[in-house]
Design a protein around this motif. Structure first.
Motif, PDB file in Angstrom:
ATOM      1  N   GLU A 155       9.678  10.999  -5.882  1.00  0.00           N
ATOM      2  CA  GLU A 155      10.667  10.794  -6.662  1.00  0.00           C
ATOM      3  C   GLU A 155      11.907   9.867  -6.320  1.00  0.00           C
ATOM      4  OE1 GLU A 155      12.633  14.166  -8.380  1.00  0.00           O
ATOM      5  OE2 GLU A 155      10.971  15.185  -9.294  1.00  0.00           O
ATOM      6  N   LEU A 156      12.350   8.977  -7.386  1.00  0.00           N
ATOM      7  CA  LEU A 156      13.266   8.118  -6.911  1.00  0.00           C
ATOM      8  C   LEU A 156      14.590   8.818  -6.702  1.00  0.00           C
ATOM      9  CD1 LEU A 156      14.537   4.952  -7.440  1.00  0.00           C
ATOM     10  CD2 LEU A 156      15.084   5.917  -9.677  1.00  0.00           C
ATOM     11  N   GLN A 157      15.293   8.386  -5.789  1.00  0.00           N
ATOM     12  CA  GLN A 157      16.611   8.875  -5.517  1.00  0.00           C
ATOM     13  C   GLN A 157      17.414   8.731  -6.688  1.00  0.00           C
ATOM     14  OE1 GLN A 157      19.011   7.124  -2.297  1.00  0.00           O
ATOM     15  NE2 GLN A 157      20.554   8.627  -2.702  1.00  0.00           N
ATOM     16  N   GLY A 203       0.666  -1.074  -0.047  1.00  0.00           N
ATOM     17  CA  GLY A 203      -0.007   0.020  -0.088  1.00  0.00           C
ATOM     18  C   GLY A 203       0.872   1.146  -0.051  1.00  0.00           C
ATOM     19  N   GLU A 204       0.441   2.230  -0.883  1.00  0.00           N
ATOM     20  CA  GLU A 204       1.321   3.542  -1.007  1.00  0.00           C
ATOM     21  C   GLU A 204       2.692   3.331  -1.024  1.00  0.00           C
ATOM     22  OE1 GLU A 204      -2.282   4.441  -1.168  1.00  0.00           O
ATOM     23  OE2 GLU A 204      -0.695   6.012  -1.335  1.00  0.00           O
ATOM     24  N   ILE A 205       3.369   2.299  -1.526  1.00  0.00           N
ATOM     25  CA  ILE A 205       4.727   2.288  -1.763  1.00  0.00           C
ATOM     26  C   ILE A 205       5.287   1.436  -2.782  1.00  0.00           C
ATOM     27  CG2 ILE A 205       4.927   0.111  -0.423  1.00  0.00           C
ATOM     28  CD1 ILE A 205       7.405   3.180   0.009  1.00  0.00           C
ATOM     29  N   TRP A 206       6.361   1.848  -3.599  1.00  0.00           N
ATOM     30  CA  TRP A 206       6.513   1.170  -4.826  1.00  0.00           C
ATOM     31  C   TRP A 206       8.112   0.894  -4.470  1.00  0.00           C
ATOM     32  CZ3 TRP A 206       2.415   0.404  -6.829  1.00  0.00           C
ATOM     33  CH2 TRP A 206       1.199   1.492  -6.918  1.00  0.00           C
ATOM     34  N   THR A 207       8.347  -0.205  -5.141  1.00  0.00           N
ATOM     35  CA  THR A 207       9.841  -0.694  -5.061  1.00  0.00           C
ATOM     36  C   THR A 207      10.358  -0.741  -6.597  1.00  0.00           C
ATOM     37  OG1 THR A 207       9.419  -2.633  -3.355  1.00  0.00           O
ATOM     38  CG2 THR A 207      11.340  -2.788  -4.977  1.00  0.00           C
ATOM     39  N   VAL A 208      11.316   0.123  -6.576  1.00  0.00           N
ATOM     40  CA  VAL A 208      12.325   0.236  -7.896  1.00  0.00           C
ATOM     41  C   VAL A 208      13.650  -0.805  -7.859  1.00  0.00           C
ATOM     42  CG1 VAL A 208      13.605   1.926  -9.453  1.00  0.00           C
ATOM     43  CG2 VAL A 208      11.413   2.528  -8.292  1.00  0.00           C
ATOM     44  N   GLY A 256      13.013   9.875 -12.026  1.00  0.00           N
ATOM     45  CA  GLY A 256      11.484   9.680 -12.274  1.00  0.00           C
ATOM     46  C   GLY A 256      10.928   9.467 -10.959  1.00  0.00           C
ATOM     47  N   THR A 257       9.519   9.420 -11.152  1.00  0.00           N
ATOM     48  CA  THR A 257       8.603   9.298 -10.131  1.00  0.00           C
ATOM     49  C   THR A 257       7.656   7.952 -10.468  1.00  0.00           C
ATOM     50  OG1 THR A 257       8.279  11.589  -9.967  1.00  0.00           O
ATOM     51  CG2 THR A 257       6.671   9.966  -8.869  1.00  0.00           C
ATOM     52  N   PRO A 258       8.013   6.778  -9.654  1.00  0.00           N
ATOM     53  CA  PRO A 258       7.321   5.767 -10.020  1.00  0.00           C
ATOM     54  C   PRO A 258       5.872   5.580  -9.851  1.00  0.00           C
ATOM     55  CG  PRO A 258       8.600   5.490  -8.091  1.00  0.00           C
ATOM     56  CD  PRO A 258       8.803   6.681  -8.655  1.00  0.00           C
ATOM     57  N   THR A 259       5.487   4.941 -10.886  1.00  0.00           N
ATOM     58  CA  THR A 259       3.768   4.729 -10.671  1.00  0.00           C
ATOM     59  C   THR A 259       3.485   3.380 -10.393  1.00  0.00           C
ATOM     60  OG1 THR A 259       3.460   4.424 -13.065  1.00  0.00           O
ATOM     61  CG2 THR A 259       3.410   6.689 -12.450  1.00  0.00           C
ATOM     62  N   GLY A 260       4.415   2.595 -10.189  1.00  0.00           N
ATOM     63  CA  GLY A 260       4.220   1.379  -9.816  1.00  0.00           C
ATOM     64  C   GLY A 260       5.501   0.492  -9.477  1.00  0.00           C
ATOM     65  N   ASP A 261       5.642  -0.779  -9.224  1.00  0.00           N
ATOM     66  CA  ASP A 261       6.875  -1.513  -8.934  1.00  0.00           C
ATOM     67  C   ASP A 261       7.638  -1.555 -10.322  1.00  0.00           C
ATOM     68  OD1 ASP A 261       6.418  -1.756  -6.191  1.00  0.00           O
ATOM     69  OD2 ASP A 261       5.318  -4.020  -6.635  1.00  0.00           O
ATOM     70  N   VAL A 262       8.450  -1.259 -10.114  1.00  0.00           N
ATOM     71  CA  VAL A 262       9.747  -0.861 -11.461  1.00  0.00           C
ATOM     72  C   VAL A 262      10.907  -1.951 -11.422  1.00  0.00           C
ATOM     73  CG1 VAL A 262      10.718   0.585 -13.121  1.00  0.00           C
ATOM     74  CG2 VAL A 262       8.645   1.269 -11.851  1.00  0.00           C
ATOM     75  N   THR A 321      11.847   3.869 -20.389  1.00  0.00           N
ATOM     76  CA  THR A 321      11.139   4.338 -19.475  1.00  0.00           C
ATOM     77  C   THR A 321       9.967   3.158 -19.084  1.00  0.00           C
ATOM     78  OG1 THR A 321      11.428   6.628 -20.238  1.00  0.00           O
ATOM     79  CG2 THR A 321       9.372   6.188 -18.972  1.00  0.00           C
ATOM     80  N   ILE A 322       9.893   2.893 -17.809  1.00  0.00           N
ATOM     81  CA  ILE A 322       9.042   2.028 -17.362  1.00  0.00           C
ATOM     82  C   ILE A 322       8.197   2.591 -16.149  1.00  0.00           C
ATOM     83  CG2 ILE A 322       8.583  -0.258 -16.315  1.00  0.00           C
ATOM     84  CD1 ILE A 322      11.091  -1.119 -17.563  1.00  0.00           C
ATOM     85  N   ASP A 323       6.878   2.815 -16.304  1.00  0.00           N
ATOM     86  CA  ASP A 323       6.069   3.176 -15.026  1.00  0.00           C
ATOM     87  C   ASP A 323       6.449   4.392 -14.375  1.00  0.00           C
ATOM     88  OD1 ASP A 323       4.255   1.252 -15.527  1.00  0.00           O
ATOM     89  OD2 ASP A 323       5.156  -0.044 -14.091  1.00  0.00           O
ATOM     90  N   GLY A 324       7.010   5.499 -15.379  1.00  0.00           N
ATOM     91  CA  GLY A 324       7.750   6.651 -14.648  1.00  0.00           C
ATOM     92  C   GLY A 324       8.882   6.858 -14.538  1.00  0.00           C
ATOM     93  N   VAL A 325       9.639   5.706 -14.595  1.00  0.00           N
ATOM     94  CA  VAL A 325      11.205   5.575 -14.271  1.00  0.00           C
ATOM     95  C   VAL A 325      11.951   5.605 -15.622  1.00  0.00           C
ATOM     96  CG1 VAL A 325      13.138   4.547 -12.818  1.00  0.00           C
ATOM     97  CG2 VAL A 325      10.795   4.727 -12.145  1.00  0.00           C
ATOM     98  N   THR A 326      13.101   6.441 -15.719  1.00  0.00           N
ATOM     99  CA  THR A 326      13.668   6.341 -17.103  1.00  0.00           C
ATOM    100  C   THR A 326      15.136   6.130 -16.818  1.00  0.00           C
ATOM    101  OG1 THR A 326      11.920   8.035 -17.874  1.00  0.00           O
ATOM    102  CG2 THR A 326      14.399   8.009 -19.176  1.00  0.00           C
ATOM    103  N   ALA A 327      15.877   5.326 -17.490  1.00  0.00           N
ATOM    104  CA  ALA A 327      17.165   5.218 -17.752  1.00  0.00           C
ATOM    105  C   ALA A 327      17.658   5.921 -19.075  1.00  0.00           C
ATOM    106  CB  ALA A 327      17.341   3.781 -17.519  1.00  0.00           C
TER     107      ALA A 327
END
Length: 532
Positions: A293-295, A265-270, A332-338, A314-320
């Motif tokens: 935002e991701l560190q 809940g309310e937390i994503w894993t990158v 980026g800002t994740p929108t799900g587990d990435v 780019t996957i679910d808001g995170v870009t490399a």
């Protein structure tokens, strides 16, 4: 009579607490000897007195549904206690007892169960545990519902405490749910139903009803808390299960697929993988709160390696992406587990060997000029030199020419060059050996026979390697003859030239040192016609 009623009240309180925990169907923390502030305990050591104002009263038989392993069976209980008001239930023994929730009840304190309790949720009634329900190790909580299945348990845990289950760092007991609706929300670091912070899962069985479980930050909906040791045992029958995080139906659920269906809940894993032969500046596995935002993480290639350019991933808001500095940045800002696989850095190419190295000495100035042919892909060149038998010195240059100064007149020197690209160096060129010494009194005249010329010079004892004579069609033109004269000679006749044609001649003295031959400085051009 009042004593019996008081005892029933305590039993009702215990049952309500257990019910809240059962809905969670997750590991509850083991109960310590002392209760936490703000907790309600049902303990076996307290007796029920008739003098107490009754909170629980015996009622007519209540019917409920129980799963017998193959189907739901309608059963009744006639000896039970009625839950009147959650906070008014006195402490008392509830071991092996029944509590029936037949009206809406709210409790502001955390409810801790210490014995086996059976809880029946009557249709249309809601038990709200504002500080959650705890089922400790060794405790069994069974939750039943009437045929309509509309009875509800709502439990919300404080920080580090599960909605239903464990408190901070303690394992849970056994929870079995046969019907009703359970809505459980964990506090920060705690599961909705399961472990508190650092707590593992309980033994949970869900045979009927509906479960909505939301983990607090860093924790699962159903399972262990943050840094929990495990998810416990979970048995699920033909039950619709959802998580409030994304409302995904849990159509299939078993121990082997637990991770697939438990949503945080309310937390994503990158998670960043790959990126071999590079150094990451940040954490490659991060948990990020929803909306944050991701560190940023930067991958820098190790010495001797480089990243090849690639299109941004780019996957679910995170870009490399590959940047102008030759590094890979992830943000980026994740929108799900990435999960992103970073391309590996590849080895730098090794530059080719430098070709056509030549050296020209300037004895009068104590200088030596080296020139060579360009190497494709080279970023710069390294030039090394030494006096015969001495130690190497080295300098770098981006030019195709390098002047070595402060040399000793008459000294014999070795020079070589190599190309460098990135952190890769090519092989050293063939060594050029130069003697800072020039011939004197070089002359040229036509020879005694047709098609010959005679070249002479002053005797030079230092020219221990002899002399080389070069014949050109013009100054700086085509070289047509190269002849060598032995040491001690002062003249040489060049034959097989075109009679009457003008040629240009140069002489180079040679010196032997340490078993190697060093070429001196070329003389100037001498013009002469071949004999007719």
């Amino acid at each position: 009579m009042q004593k019996r009623q008081w005892r029933r009240g305590a039993l009702s309180l215990l049952l309500a607490m257990v019910l809240a925990m059962a809905s969670g169907l997750v590991p509850a923390t083991a109960l310590a000897d002392g209760l936490e502030e703000g907790a309600v305990e049902l303990a076996p050591e307290m007796g029920l007195g008739d003098e107490q104002d009754p909170a629980l009263t015996v009622q007519d038989s209540t019917y409920y549904l129980e799963w017998d392993g193959t189907s739901f069976v309608k059963k009744s209980v006639s000896t039970y206690e009625n839950m009147k008001d959650f906070e008014d239930i006195p402490q008392g023994s509830q071991y092996g007892k029944w509590i029936v929730l037949n009206k809406d009840v709210t409790c502001a304190k955390r409810f801790i169960v210490k014995q086996t309790l059976n809880l029946v949720l009557c249709d249309g009634c809601t038990l709200t545990a504002q500080a959650g329900v705890e089922v400790a190790a060794g405790v069994t909580l069974n939750i039943y519902a009437e045929e309509g299945g509309t009875g509800k348990l709502v439990a919300t845990g404080d920080e580090n405490k599960a909605g239903i289950g464990g408190s901070d760092g303690v394992a849970g007991g056994t929870i079995a749910m046969h019907g009703g609706e359970v809505i459980a929300t964990g506090g920060k670091n705690a599961a909705g139903i399961g472990g508190g912070n650092a707590g593992s899962g309980a033994t949970v069985a869900i045979y009927g009803g509906t479960v909505v479980a939301t983990g607090g930050q860093n924790a699962l909906g159903i399972g262990g808390g943050y840094n929990g040791g495990g998810n416990g045992d979970l048995t699920v029958g033909n039950v619709p299960m959802i998580t409030s995080a994304d409302n995904t139906n849990w159509a299939v659920y078993d121990g082997n697929t637990r991770g697939q269906y438990m949503k945080k809940g309310e937390i994503w894993t990158v998670k960043l993988t790959g990126g071999s032969n590079a150094i990451a500046s940040g954490t490659t596995t991060q948990t990020v709160e929803k909306g944050n935002e991701l560190q940023a993480v930067t991958y820098s290639p190790k010495d001797g390696y480089h990243f090849e350019s690639f299109n941004p991933i780019t996957i679910d808001g995170v870009t490399a992406e590959y940047n102008a500095e030759g590094k890979v940045c992830v943000f980026g800002t994740p929108t799900g587990d990435v999960s992103i696989s970073i391309p590996d850095a590849v080895a730098d190419p090794v530059p080719a060997k430098v070709a056509k190295l030549s050296t020209k000495g300037r004895p009068g100035k104590g200088k030596l000029v080296a020139r060579w042919k360009a190497v494709e892909g080279a970023e710069f060149y390294e030039v090394r030199w030494r006096k015969s038998g001495g130690k190497w010195k080295m300098k770098a240059t981006k030019s195709l020419k390098y002047t070595i100064s402060a040399l000793k007149k008459g000294g014999a020197y070795e020079v070589s060059v190599r190309a460098v690209a990135g952190f890769k160096s090519g092989a050293w060129s063939t060594t050029s050996r130069c003697w800072l010494h020039a011939p004197s009194k070089v002359k040229a005249k036509k020879g005694a026979k047709k098609g010959t010329i005679k070249v002479s010079w002053k005797k030079d004892k230092k020219a221990t390697g002899g002399y080389k004579v070069y014949v050109y069609t013009k100054k700086g033109g085509k070289l047509v003859k190269t002849k060598k004269a032995k040491a001690g000679k002062t003249s040489f006749t060049v034959r097989d030239l075109k009679a009457g044609k003008r040629y240009y001649v140069r002489v180079c003295p040679l010196r032997k040192a340490s078993g190697k031959t060093y070429a001196g400085t070329l003389s100037g051009y001498r013009s002469v016609r071949a004999a007719k």
